[in-house]
Design a protein around this motif. Structure first.
Motif, PDB file in Angstrom:
ATOM      1  N   THR A   1       0.841  -1.196   0.000  1.00  0.00           N
ATOM      2  CA  THR A   1       0.000   0.000   0.000  1.00  0.00           C
ATOM      3  C   THR A   1       0.875   1.244   0.000  1.00  0.00           C
ATOM      4  O   THR A   1       0.621   2.197  -0.729  1.00  0.00           O
TER       5      THR A   1
ATOM      6  N   LEU B   1       2.346   1.816  -3.392  1.00  0.00           N
ATOM      7  CA  LEU B   1       1.281   2.182  -4.326  1.00  0.00           C
ATOM      8  C   LEU B   1       0.892   3.646  -4.133  1.00  0.00           C
ATOM      9  O   LEU B   1       0.753   4.407  -5.099  1.00  0.00           O
ATOM     10  N   LEU B   2       0.746   4.056  -2.872  1.00  0.00           N
ATOM     11  CA  LEU B   2       0.393   5.447  -2.582  1.00  0.00           C
ATOM     12  C   LEU B   2       1.482   6.394  -3.082  1.00  0.00           C
ATOM     13  O   LEU B   2       1.207   7.389  -3.745  1.00  0.00           O
TER      14      LEU B   2
ATOM     15  N   PHE C   1       1.501   6.465  -6.959  1.00  0.00           N
ATOM     16  CA  PHE C   1       0.320   7.072  -7.566  1.00  0.00           C
ATOM     17  C   PHE C   1       0.227   8.557  -7.240  1.00  0.00           C
ATOM     18  O   PHE C   1      -0.102   9.367  -8.097  1.00  0.00           O
TER      19      PHE C   1
ATOM     20  N   PHE D   1      -5.449   9.463  -1.368  1.00  0.00           N
ATOM     21  CA  PHE D   1      -5.325   8.511  -2.476  1.00  0.00           C
ATOM     22  C   PHE D   1      -6.612   8.447  -3.294  1.00  0.00           C
ATOM     23  O   PHE D   1      -6.597   8.547  -4.524  1.00  0.00           O
TER      24      PHE D   1
END
Lengths: 286, 334
Positions: free
Chosen positions: B249, B252-253, B256, B295
């Motif tokens: 996570t 990914l955060l 992104f 997010f």
């Protein structure tokens, strides 16, 4: 080896729970082509809502009625206000969105109910045990098995035998055509997603008294539900039934026969399926 | 146009180096720690973006390589007394590469949603192994790591000092990030990019897309493993957090939020994420909730990330928003 029937029934009960969860996941994926990472988070919300309803009213039947409806509303809202917005951006964004939602729901649950396990108590005849096949067995686990069978049958009937089912299946195949025939496809998709969320909420309510209600429960069962989908085949209801049974029993007997390896067993099964038949037992070849 | 871009890049590089060297001289040790963390996570995020941004593969299991790297480094340093620093990192690199190859050849049988699901499930498998294999991984207790001194022949560098370790990390990880940048310019890197745009056509032109994808997956896994090695060395400790879904996570955060459309986006993301986390965790225990909300908002409204915003502003200000040059990967955001 007198334990065998007990372990068999335990496996069956867990398989039923897995089926309730993975059927909703596979329904949404089969219909909308959206893999919902927040599905298990909805399941967790169901369990926590049920905990609150039970502490306030003490009526399990009320919570089994109300919580799925609440989740249905949440599911509809998520589809309408979040998922629909990113649909045009493609699958990656839908996955990212549901993943983010799962993350937020888990954090919200920690905020509202605390970051510790809660125990859910039920009263009445469900808390009793019955004589069955020469053993004492808790009624509640049998109740779970019955629930899964009923839900499975109803789902089959609706999807394959009713007008609604025909519209939903047609919308998957060619939603522009269905839309041209005067059917509100957006609404169909929203309903499917909401029903999927309601199913996971139902599974959560059922899971409450059986398993522990804690913020990690979503992540824990999500992986099992994913393995069910991989083994059974994407979007296949029959595959979900068979794979749930295999994995439920594998977990149950794994603990009995190979306690050290029991956790790894389902992954080995998944790896084996990936090597031998990547599309899953009932999945269509790509 | 090309010349102009490289000139810009050189300028950025010099600025960056100046800043990086100045950090330990002017800032307190706490800040040096934070910057070291940023550098390590920058490599992790860059490796992740090679998957997500460049090849369009969404993985929810990048932490399995990060964690494998961290654990292997910790175990090797613990079990083989007197092993040199680069020896431990090297063994860890070889092992993670092997793991990446095996896992990749299983997972890459599928694409899209199915691939995402499988990566999450395999990450869970790695997590289970890390928690249950007590004798090797230490289970829930984790493993403590000591940093051996670096013997360069003429000089010995004492790694216990955070400033020395910071420079060591900056040089090694910086070189790796530069190598990643170089990779995106090679024929292989371009193949990956074109495969994302039109795989059928690449197949038709005679490229073996499956093998290319496997090589890329193994490569990014190895890079994540290296980031994990440095992570273990930096914290002098490896726990199950390193291999958990939370670590996926995190990356990914970072990726992104920074933006998947450019090479520098994830680096910016690592910087912003680390400092934001540091800032928010002082204020509230519920900082993950705020991170999650940021997010979701970005997925909904700013899919190109911070670097996308910066590019848009630059184009509007400098070029009047008409004939802006775009990075090859920028077209679709993802």
């Amino acid at each position: 080896m007198a334990d065998i029937p007990v372990f068999f029934l335990h496996g069956l009960a867990y398989a039923s729970l897995l089926f309730l969860l993975s059927s909703g996941l596979t329904l949404v994926f089969g219909m909308m082509n959206v893999l919902n990472f927040a599905h298990a988070a909805f399941y967790m919300l169901g369990a926590y809502f049920s905990y609150t309803v039970l502490t306030v009213t003490g009526n399990f039947w009320l919570s089994i009625l109300v919580c799925p409806l609440l989740l249905m509303a949440i599911g509809a809202a998520v589809e309408r206000f979040f998922l629909r917005r990113v649909h045009s951006h493609g699958h990656l964004h839908e996955l990212l969105l549901t993943f983010g939602l799962a993350y937020i729901i888990t954090e919200l649950v920690k905020l509202v109910w605390g970051n510790y396990p809660l125990s859910v108590q039920i009263g009445g005849f469900l808390a009793d045990a019955v004589h069955l096949l020469g053993i004492e067995y808790p009624v509640y686990r049998l109740f779970i098995i019955v629930c899964a069978i009923v839900v499975g049958l109803v789902m089959c009937l609706v999807i394959y035998r009713t007008r609604v089912g025909i519209i939903v299946r047609a919308a998957v195949n060619d939603n522009q055509m269905v839309s041209a025939l005067g059917i509100n496809v957006q609404f169909v998709f929203m309903s499917v997603f909401a029903v999927g969320a309601a199913l996971s909420g139902f599974a959560g309510v059922i899971a409450g008294p059986l398993l522990t209600t804690y913020p990690g429960m979503a992540a824990e069962i999500l992986v099992d539900a994913f393995v069910v989908i991989v083994v059974g085949g994407f979007g296949s209801l029959g595959g979900a039934v068979l794979a749930s049974l295999i994995i439920g029993e594998l977990q149950s007997f794994g603990v009995l026969l190979m306690p050290k390896l029991s956790l790894a067993l389902i992954y080995m099964l998944m790896a084996a399926v990936l090597i031998i038949k990547p599309s899953g037992l009932f999945g269509e070849e790509q | 146009m090309v010349q102009h871009r490289y000139a810009n890049l050189g300028l950025y590089a010099i600025l960056f180096l100046l800043l990086a060297v100045v950090v330990p001289l002017w800032f307190p040790p706490y800040q040096v720690n934070l910057v070291t963390e940023v550098v390590i996570f920058a490599l992790y995020a860059v490796s992740y973006n090679l998957l997500l941004g460049y090849s369009g593969l969404l993985s929810f299991g990048h932490a399995m390589f990060f964690g494998t790297g961290a654990y292997t480094t910790a175990v090797v340093l613990g079990k083989i007394p007197g092993i040199p620093l680069f020896g431990a990192i090297g063994i860890s690199l070889v092992f993670t590469t092997l793991v990446g190859f095996v896992v990749g050849s299983l997972l890459l049988r599928h694409k899209g949603s199915y691939f995402a699901l499988l990566t999450l499930a395999f990450n869970a498998l790695f997590y289970v192994i890390a928690t249950k294999w007590h004798t090797i991984t230490g289970g829930d207790d984790g493993l403590s790591v000591f940093r051996p001194e670096l013997n360069l022949g003429l000089v010995r560098l004492d790694m216990a000092d955070i400033t020395t370790f910071y420079f060591f990390t900056l040089v090694c990880v910086g070189a790796l990030i530069l190598f990643c940048w170089y990779f995106t310019r090679t024929a292989m890197g371009k193949t990956v990019l074109l495969m994302r745009e039109n795989e059928e056509r690449m197949k038709f032109l005679g490229y073996n897309t499956n093998i290319t994808r496997l090589i890329l997956f193994t490569f990014t896994g190895a890079l994540a493993g290296l980031a994990g090695s440095f992570y273990a060395l930096f914290f002098e400790y490896t726990s199950i957090t390193a291999i958990s879904i939370d670590m996926t996570t995190t990356v990914l955060l970072m990726t992104f939020v920074g933006g998947t459309g450019s090479f520098g986006g994830p680096i910016l993301g690592a910087l912003v994420f680390t400092y934001l986390q540091d800032f928010l965790s002082d204020i509230t225990d519920r900082w993950p909730l705020i991170m999650g909300a940021i997010f979701i908002v970005m997925v909904l409204y700013v899919p190109a990330g911070l670097s996308g915003i910066i590019t848009a502003i630059k184009e509007r200000v400098i070029r009047g928003g008409k004939h802006g040059h775009r990075m090859p990967s920028e077209g679709r955001g993802l």
